[in-house]
Design a protein around this motif. Structure first.
Motif, PDB file in Angstrom:
ATOM      1  N   VAL A 230     -32.780  95.084   8.807  1.00 20.33           N
ATOM      2  CA  VAL A 230     -32.736  93.681   8.405  1.00 20.33           C
ATOM      3  C   VAL A 230     -31.612  93.623   7.377  1.00 20.33           C
ATOM      4  O   VAL A 230     -31.636  94.363   6.386  1.00 20.33           O
TER       5      VAL A 230
ATOM      6  N   ASP B  20     -38.911  95.612   4.449  1.00 18.63           N
ATOM      7  CA  ASP B  20     -37.877  95.717   5.478  1.00 18.63           C
ATOM      8  C   ASP B  20     -38.140  94.747   6.625  1.00 18.63           C
ATOM      9  O   ASP B  20     -37.824  95.006   7.771  1.00 18.63           O
ATOM     10  N   THR B  21     -38.763  93.612   6.279  1.00 14.16           N
ATOM     11  CA  THR B  21     -38.999  92.589   7.293  1.00 14.16           C
ATOM     12  C   THR B  21     -38.487  91.248   6.763  1.00 14.16           C
ATOM     13  O   THR B  21     -38.197  91.118   5.573  1.00 14.16           O
ATOM     14  N   ILE B  22     -38.380  90.284   7.700  1.00 13.42           N
ATOM     15  CA  ILE B  22     -37.992  88.938   7.294  1.00 13.42           C
ATOM     16  C   ILE B  22     -39.268  88.153   7.047  1.00 13.42           C
ATOM     17  O   ILE B  22     -40.039  87.912   7.977  1.00 13.42           O
ATOM     18  N   SER B  23     -39.515  87.817   5.778  1.00 11.37           N
ATOM     19  CA  SER B  23     -40.688  87.000   5.474  1.00 11.37           C
ATOM     20  C   SER B  23     -40.374  86.134   4.257  1.00 11.37           C
ATOM     21  O   SER B  23     -39.661  86.567   3.339  1.00 11.37           O
ATOM     22  N   TYR B  52     -32.096  89.098   2.541  1.00  8.52           N
ATOM     23  CA  TYR B  52     -33.421  88.835   3.105  1.00  8.52           C
ATOM     24  C   TYR B  52     -34.550  89.490   2.312  1.00  8.52           C
ATOM     25  O   TYR B  52     -35.534  88.873   1.960  1.00  8.52           O
ATOM     26  N   ARG B  53     -34.370  90.802   2.042  1.00  9.90           N
ATOM     27  CA  ARG B  53     -35.531  91.578   1.594  1.00  9.90           C
ATOM     28  C   ARG B  53     -35.202  92.538   0.454  1.00  9.90           C
ATOM     29  O   ARG B  53     -35.920  93.480   0.179  1.00  9.90           O
TER      30      ARG B  53
END
Lengths: 341, 249
Positions: A230, B20-23, B52-53
């Motif tokens: 990501v 390590d995620t999109i939230s 993002y993170r």
């Protein structure tokens, strides 16, 4: 005023870069080889981060409408002043009407031409650096072209003399470049074998090597996890390894964020050496520690301090000084005449 | 601490990684912590780049050690850890878009791919504000989240080499627009006359990470009028408030 007679292959105005706006996606840009860039400015008593010209592979020809002190550092582009060879890593006086000309880089890749007082182009977000992909900074956001006219600061900023940096302050270009690397932030995306490959192998700079990044070719680096992440931020010197396993070293014009795992980063002081390497040149990577990286930074600073001291020693206030250019039997000489107390 | 990792990015970079995620939850913590660190450290750091993170802190190791910087980061992490994500007000910047075929060569494909009419795609695309998770790739390029899966469409297999500035596109379940001419593989569905990045203006960027963007459908004539206003430097973007966090989080 300086007239661009011939621009050279890719010549841009660069300072230390446009820091402070990466949160808005603005790449930093700035001199690819900060060492040579700063050396040129220090030789002139300029602010070390003053804007200078960065010439790439093939330099241009520049006609000086007014007299000025200049300095040339970095790649050896076989510079001449009105046809007479000039020394690299040196400051020199260019008389009004003088023409500085540069050829193909015999050694290195990027040469810096600094002028006393700096090149006067508009500040964009605090920097004069050219970011050509975004079309900002420098001269209309682009590389120079013939017919451009560049302004420079007042030449009388301080007393300078013609001098060449001593050999211990001049890096040698050519041969294999060893780049020290700090691991992270995604070294855990690679297998031990992948890490061993990076540090054991020899990589060759591909034709895709520019201000944004250097794509290298060599042994395939093995990922332990998928190569995509990501997206997160890209620091200078970051070594991205996409799925094909070939490293890409991110340079001055790098995008601010990226989606490939980064095995490590080339330390700042060594990026200057990479910036002087050309397609076809070989590089090796050497693992280094945080302490070694900081020591290398200190060493780099010590070199700037040494240069500044050499230059300052020559800048004691004296009486009136005049610089002349003499031509005797076809050979040109720069002469400084001082008024004695 | 709480799954937060401090990682190296060269000798002058410290990465503070929250996941390590999109939230939206992780991204909120990124911006919250980055903002507090910037306030606390001031000139002692070079800059902070939120993504993002995670965020990357640039610092000069000859002025502040990684150890000292890390200690300050941990201090802030401890402070924000206990603070609940309360209700707050975010900025919504309206982005006018002309969805005519002239500007959106892939709009018909997006509709067909999802079994919708072109008008339905436009209605869905303009129905909700999108969070700007981060800005990257090129100056002012927003990575947006929250687009409906109903209009998700895979990228082009062969990216276009030149996409005009202002192009609005869809890539998978992401949407966004290209602030400057660039290559890219997004499906283009329209174009905006507004500029995310206006060099030389007092406020050169239209929005920042943590804001929201909402697309608004405009006619070709309205597009031309806004384009004119932008060129003359008299365009004022429409901005609204949005309550975020609290129960919603």
């Amino acid at each position: 005023m300086i007239e661009v007679v011939q621009s050279g292959l890719f010549t841009t105005v660069q300072d230390k870069g446009r820091w402070g706006y990466q949160a808005y996606g603005m790449p930093v840009a700035g001199a690819m080889d900060r060492y040579a860039h700063r050396a040129a400015n220090i030789l002139l008593g300029n602010d070390p981060d003053e804007a200078a010209l960065e010439m790439t592979l093939m330099g241009g020809t520049y006609r000086f409408r007014d007299a000025a002190w200049v300095a040339v550092c970095g790649a050896d582009m076989q510079g001449t002043l009105d046809g007479a060879p000039i020394q690299n890593w040196s400051s020199l006086f260019v008389p009004a009407g003088g023409e500085l000309s540069f050829q193909y880089a015999a050694a290195g890749c990027r040469a810096y031409l600094a002028v006393q007082g700096g090149f006067d182009v508009p500040l964009v977000l605090g920097s004069r650096s050219t970011y050509t992909r975004g079309g900002i900074g420098g001269v209309e956001g682009r590389a120079l072209k013939s017919g451009d006219v560049l302004k420079h600061g007042p030449a009388g900023a301080g007393r300078v003399s013609a001098r060449t940096l001593p050999a211990d302050l001049v890096p040698l270009y050519g041969g294999e470049v060893v780049l020290r690397v700090l691991l992270g932030p995604q070294d855990d995306f690679f297998t031990q074998a992948g890490l061993d490959t990076l540090f054991g192998g020899r990589y060759v700079i591909s034709d895709e090597a520019d201000r944004m990044g250097y794509r290298l070719e060599g042994a395939k680096i093995e990922h332990g996890k998928k190569p995509d992440i990501v997206s997160d931020a890209l620091c200078q010197g970051a070594i991205q390894v996409p799925g094909h396993g070939m490293p890409i070293v991110m340079m001055a014009d790098r995008q601010t964020t990226g989606g490939y795992a980064k095995i490590g980063a080339v330390i700042g002081p060594d990026l200057s050496l990479l910036a002087q390497a050309k397609p076809g040149d070989a590089v090796r990577f050497a693992l280094c520690t945080e302490a070694e990286a900081v020591a290398a930074l200190r060493e780099e600073q010590a070199r700037y301090a040494k240069m500044a001291k050499l230059v300052a020693a020559e800048r004691q206030p004296v009486g009136n000084t005049r610089a002349y250019r003499l031509t005797i039997n076809g050979a040109a000489y720069n002469v400084t005449v001082e008024e004695m107390e | 601490m709480d799954g937060v990792r401090l990682l190296a990015a060269g000798e002058q970079g410290l990465v503070v990684e929250f996941g390590d995620t999109i939230s939206a939850e992780i991204n909120f913590r990124v911006h919250q912590t980055a903002r507090k660190l910037t306030e606390l450290m001031g000139d002692r750091i070079i800059e902070v780049v939120p993504t993002y993170r995670s965020f990357l802190v640039y610092f000069n190791p000859l002025l502040i050690s990684r150890q000292e910087l890390s200690t300050n980061v941990e201090k802030i992490l401890a402070e924000v850890k206990n603070a609940q994500r309360g209700k707050s007000v975010a900025k919504v910047v309206k982005i006018p878009v002309c969805y005519d075929a002239e500007f959106g060569p892939d709009l018909a494909f997006v509709a067909e791919h999802n079994g919708l009419s072109v008008q339905e795609v436009i209605d869905i695309h303009t129905s909700t504000p999108y969070l700007v998770y981060m800005i990257g790739f090129t100056p002012g390029f927003p990575y947006l989240g929250g687009m409906s899966e109903r209009i998700a469409t895979p990228r082009l297999e062969k990216p276009r080499t030149k996409i005009p500035a202002g192009s609005v596109g869809i890539a998978g379940s992401q949407t966004g627009f290209y602030p400057i001419e660039s290559p890219g593989g997004w499906r283009l569905i329209g174009r905006t006359p507004v500029k995310a990045f206006m060099p030389g203006q007092a406020k050169p960027f239209l929005f920042e990470a943590g804001d929201y963007l909402q697309f608004q459908s405009v006619t070709r004539d309205e597009y031309a009028a806004i384009e004119q206003a932008v060129a003359e430097g008299r365009y004022v973007p429409e901005v609204a408030d949005l309550a975020v966090g609290g129960d919603e989080a």
